[in-house]
Motif scaffolding. Structure first.
Motif, short mmCIF file in Angstrom:
data_model
loop_
_atom_site.label_atom_id
_atom_site.label_comp_id
_atom_site.label_asym_id
_atom_site.label_seq_id
_atom_site.Cartn_x
_atom_site.Cartn_y
_atom_site.Cartn_z
N LYS A 287 0.83 -1.22 0.00
CA LYS A 287 0.00 0.00 0.00
C LYS A 287 0.86 1.27 0.00
N ASP A 288 2.12 1.12 0.42
CA ASP A 288 3.00 2.28 0.49
C ASP A 288 3.69 2.59 -0.84
N GLU A 290 3.71 4.08 -4.28
CA GLU A 290 2.91 5.06 -5.01
C GLU A 290 3.53 5.42 -6.35
N PHE A 293 1.39 6.90 -9.33
CA PHE A 293 1.05 8.32 -9.45
C PHE A 293 2.20 9.11 -10.09
N ARG A 493 -5.99 15.23 -4.67
CA ARG A 493 -5.46 14.09 -3.95
C ARG A 493 -4.95 14.51 -2.57
N LYS A 496 -0.13 12.28 0.99
CA LYS A 496 0.26 11.02 1.61
C LYS A 496 1.77 10.99 1.71
#
Length: 578
Positions: A287-288, A290, A293, A493, A496
């Motif tokens: 999940k970490d 990214e 993007f 967004r 994060k």
């Protein structure tokens, strides 16, 4: 970009030359292209150079016309063309187009006040042979590091990295107060280091050594003379443009977030050939990760995307190298992927731009939300700090003593503005920028940070709290300034942070490594920390009772730091100064 090193009280020029060569060898990764030295009866100065500007005529040291001012320098002066023009108008003759060549002439004209004219990042060592004084200085944001130590014989040692001169100090003692601070804040705030009597210059600090005496003054970012009266948007665009100044090609690091994506966008617009963009992710599904993007914004700007994947099995070996290059214990787990990424960037580029620093000056961190409405200082402090005072007391079997400037100033933080100012002053330099500098220079790469240019920071110094956070939206003013340059999906967004999946790995794939480092019979921490408390942290994490991943990681880093030191200096065991 370079590494600088040196010392005072030269007794013999032949032996001084040999000493200087040994010291430069220890930091040659910072400047693999060439090196230069200056030695007289008083000082020995050395520089290792990474050739970026005026490739054929930018060798160091730099000096003025009559040789009475000699300079070694690490960094970039973005307004050096303007400064050069002004010096020529005053009658000076410069013989290099390298940015650092202006420094001795600026000093000759303005004294140390010349630092208020520089728009850039730097660490400087300047020898004034007429006045017999040595001046050491770092930029106001503390982007470029500089350490120093005064020996029992009143000799001043200094360098871009501790490893450059640590071997010349006879008695090395770990400082307990520094270890307390490391475990509390995740870093050791300047001016302190892990060692007794070894210091680093704070951002904007100017040290003068003359006749065996030290004196200090400060250059604040507000004092840097800038003539622009543009909007934040205009200044941000210009800052990215001019931060790319170089005689070699530049690349960009992107995470897919607001800050780095803006840098990517502006860099892409000024190029003829596609921009090379780099980011790091993790093998397997996490999940970490990214990278998708960063890949998307790169494609929309027709940039060439380079996604590097890190596997957990590589972490133990990489972390040991990271700790060596960092010089100080730093808890930030993303040091590992950042170092790994820089390895690949360094194969093709000497200069890379990043979005670092924007969260600190524009109020981007999630923990700042604790100050919304009436404020929740307890929530902010618990997120800022790693171990609380009770936990540290249990770990050390003694009550921690927090009475240094950073500790006292944190106790006086009462608002969002106070919190941002504290983090800018202490956390940004020692936790964040130290990592950016050391781990990029480890691979001969200069990492540049356009958000920390003086004119950008000056915009934010007058903000009220709503300009930092507006109805729960972080970096409110920055979003207004860059929003028109970025796609809607990115503007909308939620921020994060760039994370590292250690929580899963430390109780799974890396469990045996954790036990070996923290619970094994050779763990260095058992000499001064409570082993039962360490065991409790580890076992509670593995049983899913608590997420202690960051605390466990911080202890592993500290243990490996001491192990690395003992391996590097086998004949000198670390002592602990109580």
């Amino acid at each position: 970009m370079c590494g600088i090193i040196g010392f005072t009280n030269v007794e013999n020029q032949v032996s001084a030359t040999k000493d200087l060569e040994v010291m430069m060898e220890k930091i040659k990764h910072r400047g693999p292209d060439e090196h230069g030295i200056y030695i007289d009866e008083e000082v020995a100065l050395g520089a290792v150079r990474l050739s970026i500007n005026d490739l054929s005529n930018g060798s160091q040291p730099f000096s003025n016309e009559d040789g009475t001012v000699t300079v070694i320098y690490n960094g970039e002066i973005y307004n050096f063309h303007e400064l050069t023009k002004n010096l020529i108008e005053k009658g000076y003759q410069l013989h290099s187009q390298c940015d650092g060549a202006v420094i001795p002439y600026l000093y000759e004209e303005y004294g140390v006040e010349f630092l208020k004219l520089i728009d850039g990042m730097y660490s400087i060592a300047l020898w004034d042979s007429k006045k017999e004084k040595l001046v050491l200085a770092v930029d106001p944001m503390g982007i470029k590091p500089l350490y120093y130590h005064v020996t029992e014989n009143n000799q001043l040692l200094f360098g871009s990295e501790l490893k450059g001169f640590l071997h010349k100090i006879k008695d090395i003692k770990i400082c307990y107060k520094s270890i307390f601070q490391y475990l509390r804040y995740k870093f050791i705030p300047a001016p302190y280091t892990p060692f007794e009597s070894v210091h680093k210059l704070k951002g904007g600090e100017v040290l003068t050594y003359s006749s065996g005496e030290l004196s200090f003054k400060y250059i604040k970012v507000e004092e840097i003379l800038t003539t622009n009266k543009n909007t934040l948007e205009e200044d941000l665009i210009e800052s990215v443009y001019s931060t790319t100044m170089s005689d070699v090609d530049t690349a960009c690091i992107a995470s897919g977030g607001l800050d780095s994506s803006f840098v990517l966008k502006i860099m892409s617009e000024q190029r003829i050939t596609p921009l090379q963009v780099y980011t790091v992710g993790y093998k397997g599904m996490h999940k970490d990760d990214e990278t998708k993007f960063a890949s998307l914004i790169s494609a929309q700007q027709e940039a060439l995307f380079n996604g590097i994947k890190l596997d957990y099995s590589e972490i133990p070996n990489i972390l040991s190298k990271v700790i060596y290059y960092l010089d100080e214990p730093n808890q930030d787990p993303i040091s590992v992927p950042f170092f790994y990424l820089m390895k690949y960037i360094g194969r093709n580029f000497k200069v890379v731009l990043t979005g670092d620093g924007a969260d600190e000056i524009f109020g981007g961190y999630d923990r700042f939300k604790n100050w919304d409405d009436n404020g929740n200082s307890e929530g902010y402090f618990s997120e800022l700090c790693l171990f609380n005072d009770d936990e540290l007391s249990s770990l050390f079997n003694r009550k921690p003593n927090f009475n240094r400037d950073a500790d006292i100033e944190l106790s006086n933080v009462k608002s969002l503005r106070d919190a941002i100012n504290w983090e800018r002053k202490y956390r940004l330099q020692s936790y964040h920028l130290n990592r950016v500098d050391k781990l990029s220079m480890a691979w001969g790469v200069e990492a540049r940070v356009p958000f920390l240019r003086p004119k950008i920071v000056q915009h934010t110094r007058t903000y009220n709290e709503n300009q930092y956070r507006d109805n729960g939206t972080e970096k409110a003013e920055l979003r207004k300034a860059v929003g028109a340059h970025l796609p809607d999906w990115l503007n909308q967004r939620k921020k994060k942070p760039f994370r590292f999946p250690i929580s899963e790995w430390l109780k799974g794939e890396l469990r045996d490594w954790v036990h070996e480092n923290l619970l094994g019979s050779n763990c260095e921490l058992h000499y001064f920390l409570n082993k039962k408390e360490i065991e409790k942290l580890v076992y509670n994490h593995e049983a899913n009772l608590e997420d202690n991943s960051y605390k466990i990681w911080s202890l592993i880093v500290l243990n490996l730091y001491i192990v690395n030191f003992n391996n590097e200096y086998k004949n000198r065991k670390i002592e602990y100064a109580r």
